[in-house]
Design a protein around this motif. Structure first.
Motif, PDB file in Angstrom:
ATOM      1  N   VAL A 122       7.768  29.109   6.732  1.00 53.74           N
ATOM      2  CA  VAL A 122       6.990  28.735   7.917  1.00 53.74           C
ATOM      3  C   VAL A 122       6.143  27.500   7.602  1.00 53.74           C
ATOM      4  O   VAL A 122       5.706  27.299   6.472  1.00 53.74           O
ATOM      5  N   GLU A 123       5.939  26.689   8.611  1.00 52.03           N
ATOM      6  CA  GLU A 123       5.124  25.480   8.459  1.00 52.03           C
ATOM      7  C   GLU A 123       3.653  25.860   8.443  1.00 52.03           C
ATOM      8  O   GLU A 123       3.177  26.619   9.281  1.00 52.03           O
ATOM      9  N   VAL A 124       2.927  25.298   7.464  1.00 52.99           N
ATOM     10  CA  VAL A 124       1.502  25.551   7.329  1.00 52.99           C
ATOM     11  C   VAL A 124       0.708  24.356   7.841  1.00 52.99           C
ATOM     12  O   VAL A 124      -0.341  24.502   8.444  1.00 52.99           O
ATOM     13  N   GLY A 125       1.206  23.156   7.600  1.00 53.56           N
ATOM     14  CA  GLY A 125       0.488  21.961   8.027  1.00 53.56           C
ATOM     15  C   GLY A 125       1.298  20.709   7.771  1.00 53.56           C
ATOM     16  O   GLY A 125       2.378  20.751   7.167  1.00 53.56           O
ATOM     17  N   ARG A 126       0.758  19.604   8.251  1.00 57.92           N
ATOM     18  CA  ARG A 126       1.384  18.293   8.045  1.00 57.92           C
ATOM     19  C   ARG A 126       0.354  17.376   7.392  1.00 57.92           C
ATOM     20  O   ARG A 126      -0.832  17.481   7.660  1.00 57.92           O
ATOM     21  N   TYR A 127       0.853  16.474   6.549  1.00 52.51           N
ATOM     22  CA  TYR A 127      -0.025  15.534   5.864  1.00 52.51           C
ATOM     23  C   TYR A 127       0.755  14.274   5.527  1.00 52.51           C
ATOM     24  O   TYR A 127       1.973  14.211   5.689  1.00 52.51           O
ATOM     25  N   GLN A 128       0.022  13.260   5.060  1.00 51.32           N
ATOM     26  CA  GLN A 128       0.658  12.013   4.642  1.00 51.32           C
ATOM     27  C   GLN A 128       0.429  11.808   3.147  1.00 51.32           C
ATOM     28  O   GLN A 128      -0.683  11.978   2.654  1.00 51.32           O
ATOM     29  N   GLN A 129       1.498  11.441   2.461  1.00 49.00           N
ATOM     30  CA  GLN A 129       1.462  11.137   1.034  1.00 49.00           C
ATOM     31  C   GLN A 129       1.543   9.628   0.884  1.00 49.00           C
ATOM     32  O   GLN A 129       2.492   9.011   1.365  1.00 49.00           O
ATOM     33  N   GLY A 130       0.535   9.018   0.253  1.00 52.46           N
ATOM     34  CA  GLY A 130       0.519   7.576   0.057  1.00 52.46           C
ATOM     35  C   GLY A 130       0.842   7.218  -1.384  1.00 52.46           C
ATOM     36  O   GLY A 130       0.382   7.880  -2.314  1.00 52.46           O
ATOM     37  N   THR A 131       1.642   6.182  -1.559  1.00 49.21           N
ATOM     38  CA  THR A 131       1.992   5.689  -2.890  1.00 49.21           C
ATOM     39  C   THR A 131       1.769   4.191  -2.928  1.00 49.21           C
ATOM     40  O   THR A 131       2.223   3.475  -2.042  1.00 49.21           O
ATOM     41  N   MET A 132       1.034   3.726  -3.952  1.00 47.85           N
ATOM     42  CA  MET A 132       0.814   2.302  -4.145  1.00 47.85           C
ATOM     43  C   MET A 132       1.348   1.927  -5.523  1.00 47.85           C
ATOM     44  O   MET A 132       1.033   2.580  -6.521  1.00 47.85           O
ATOM     45  N   THR A 133       2.161   0.896  -5.562  1.00 50.23           N
ATOM     46  CA  THR A 133       2.712   0.393  -6.816  1.00 50.23           C
ATOM     47  C   THR A 133       2.199  -1.010  -7.035  1.00 50.23           C
ATOM     48  O   THR A 133       2.170  -1.821  -6.108  1.00 50.23           O
ATOM     49  N   ILE A 134       1.782  -1.295  -8.252  1.00 49.56           N
ATOM     50  CA  ILE A 134       1.331  -2.646  -8.613  1.00 49.56           C
ATOM     51  C   ILE A 134       2.208  -3.156  -9.747  1.00 49.56           C
ATOM     52  O   ILE A 134       2.398  -2.459 -10.754  1.00 49.56           O
ATOM     53  N   HIS A 135       2.737  -4.346  -9.556  1.00 49.03           N
ATOM     54  CA  HIS A 135       3.473  -5.051 -10.608  1.00 49.03           C
ATOM     55  C   HIS A 135       2.652  -6.266 -10.989  1.00 49.03           C
ATOM     56  O   HIS A 135       2.306  -7.080 -10.130  1.00 49.03           O
ATOM     57  N   LEU A 136       2.344  -6.402 -12.254  1.00 45.30           N
ATOM     58  CA  LEU A 136       1.691  -7.603 -12.780  1.00 45.30           C
ATOM     59  C   LEU A 136       2.790  -8.452 -13.403  1.00 45.30           C
ATOM     60  O   LEU A 136       3.466  -8.003 -14.326  1.00 45.30           O
ATOM     61  N   VAL A 137       2.962  -9.657 -12.868  1.00 44.89           N
ATOM     62  CA  VAL A 137       4.083 -10.513 -13.246  1.00 44.89           C
ATOM     63  C   VAL A 137       3.564 -11.751 -13.956  1.00 44.89           C
ATOM     64  O   VAL A 137       2.668 -12.437 -13.457  1.00 44.89           O
ATOM     65  N   ASP A 138       4.150 -12.050 -15.112  1.00 46.65           N
ATOM     66  CA  ASP A 138       3.846 -13.290 -15.835  1.00 46.65           C
ATOM     67  C   ASP A 138       4.816 -14.352 -15.320  1.00 46.65           C
ATOM     68  O   ASP A 138       6.027 -14.253 -15.555  1.00 46.65           O
ATOM     69  N   TRP A 146       3.549  -5.451 -16.548  1.00 48.35           N
ATOM     70  CA  TRP A 146       2.965  -4.119 -16.387  1.00 48.35           C
ATOM     71  C   TRP A 146       3.298  -3.619 -14.992  1.00 48.35           C
ATOM     72  O   TRP A 146       3.164  -4.350 -14.011  1.00 48.35           O
ATOM     73  N   MET A 147       3.739  -2.357 -14.892  1.00 54.20           N
ATOM     74  CA  MET A 147       4.030  -1.736 -13.602  1.00 54.20           C
ATOM     75  C   MET A 147       3.440  -0.334 -13.604  1.00 54.20           C
ATOM     76  O   MET A 147       3.671   0.435 -14.530  1.00 54.20           O
ATOM     77  N   GLY A 148       2.662  -0.052 -12.569  1.00 49.25           N
ATOM     78  CA  GLY A 148       2.069   1.275 -12.449  1.00 49.25           C
ATOM     79  C   GLY A 148       2.031   1.718 -11.007  1.00 49.25           C
ATOM     80  O   GLY A 148       2.142   0.913 -10.082  1.00 49.25           O
ATOM     81  N   THR A 149       1.861   3.027 -10.833  1.00 42.35           N
ATOM     82  CA  THR A 149       1.814   3.580  -9.485  1.00 42.35           C
ATOM     83  C   THR A 149       0.735   4.649  -9.409  1.00 42.35           C
ATOM     84  O   THR A 149       0.436   5.314 -10.393  1.00 42.35           O
ATOM     85  N   VAL A 150       0.154   4.763  -8.226  1.00 44.38           N
ATOM     86  CA  VAL A 150      -0.819   5.816  -7.954  1.00 44.38           C
ATOM     87  C   VAL A 150      -0.385   6.495  -6.658  1.00 44.38           C
ATOM     88  O   VAL A 150       0.030   5.839  -5.710  1.00 44.38           O
ATOM     89  N   GLU A 151      -0.449   7.839  -6.666  1.00 45.51           N
ATOM     90  CA  GLU A 151       0.027   8.629  -5.537  1.00 45.51           C
ATOM     91  C   GLU A 151      -1.036   9.641  -5.156  1.00 45.51           C
ATOM     92  O   GLU A 151      -1.633  10.279  -6.026  1.00 45.51           O
ATOM     93  N   LYS A 152      -1.265   9.787  -3.846  1.00 46.99           N
ATOM     94  CA  LYS A 152      -2.339  10.666  -3.382  1.00 46.99           C
ATOM     95  C   LYS A 152      -2.062  11.122  -1.963  1.00 46.99           C
ATOM     96  O   LYS A 152      -1.481  10.390  -1.170  1.00 46.99           O
ATOM     97  N   VAL A 153      -2.501  12.326  -1.635  1.00 49.26           N
ATOM     98  CA  VAL A 153      -2.481  12.792  -0.247  1.00 49.26           C
ATOM     99  C   VAL A 153      -3.571  12.030   0.482  1.00 49.26           C
ATOM    100  O   VAL A 153      -4.711  11.963   0.027  1.00 49.26           O
TER     101      VAL A 153
END
Length: 179
Positions: A122-138, A146-153
């Protein structure tokens, strides 16, 4: 036993509130102190809404604050480091399984003192999951150092969204400092 249960509940609550940070790749010689200037890689080819642009500009301002706190300057003409941002927002559905204890009213009478019961999702709720990726390029090497990501509701309120962005960028840069 009660204290153990309380500790587990508190740990779960705090773990749900924190952002997941992951380093995807890192050049073996990378150190942020090697660079003195940066700029963002712009994507002018797509038309974005005003609201989206405001949110992107807020994100860029937070990245600029973190870079400047580490001694880099924002140079649009001749940067030593390029910053590429990727953002994804996904709508998700939270579900759970029904159980005899949690849903006792789901028994069905099928006649002659016989009942049936079936577990369902059964469905309990709805939410949004956000993901941000950063690439540092020479730009001299022509590759991401360098490449990293952060993920959060994502929170529902606009004010809380800015706080979430600030904390996510801070966590990502703490990871850069460790590398």
């Amino acid at each position: 036993m009660y204290r153990f249960g309380l500790i587990v509940c508190v740990a779960l609550l705090f773990s749900c509130r924190t952002a997941q940070v992951e380093v995807l790749d890192r050049h073996q010689d990378f150190s942020l102190v090697q660079y003195s200037s940066f700029r963002f890689i712009e994507n002018d080819g797509e038309a974005f809404s005003r609201d989206y642009r405001e949110k992107i500009n807020f994100l860029k301002d937070q990245i600029v604050r973190q870079m400047e706190a580490r001694g880099l300057t924002h140079d649009r003409e001749n940067p030593e480091l390029l910053v590429n941002i990727g953002i994804a927002v996904e709508d998700r559905v939270q579900t759970r399984q029904t159980g005899l204890v949690t849903d006792p009213g789901t028994f069905n009478y099928i006649g002659q003192r016989r009942y049936t019961w079936k577990s369902e999702t059964v469905e309990v709720g709805r939410y949004q999951q956000g993901t941000m990726t950063i690439h540092l390029v020479d730009p001299v090497m022509g590759e991401a150092v360098w490449m990293g990501t952060v993920e959060k509701v994502l929170p529902r309120g606009a004010g809380h969204l800015q706080e979430t962005v600030i904390r996510g960028v801070e966590k990502l840069f703490k990871q850069i400092d460790r590398d």
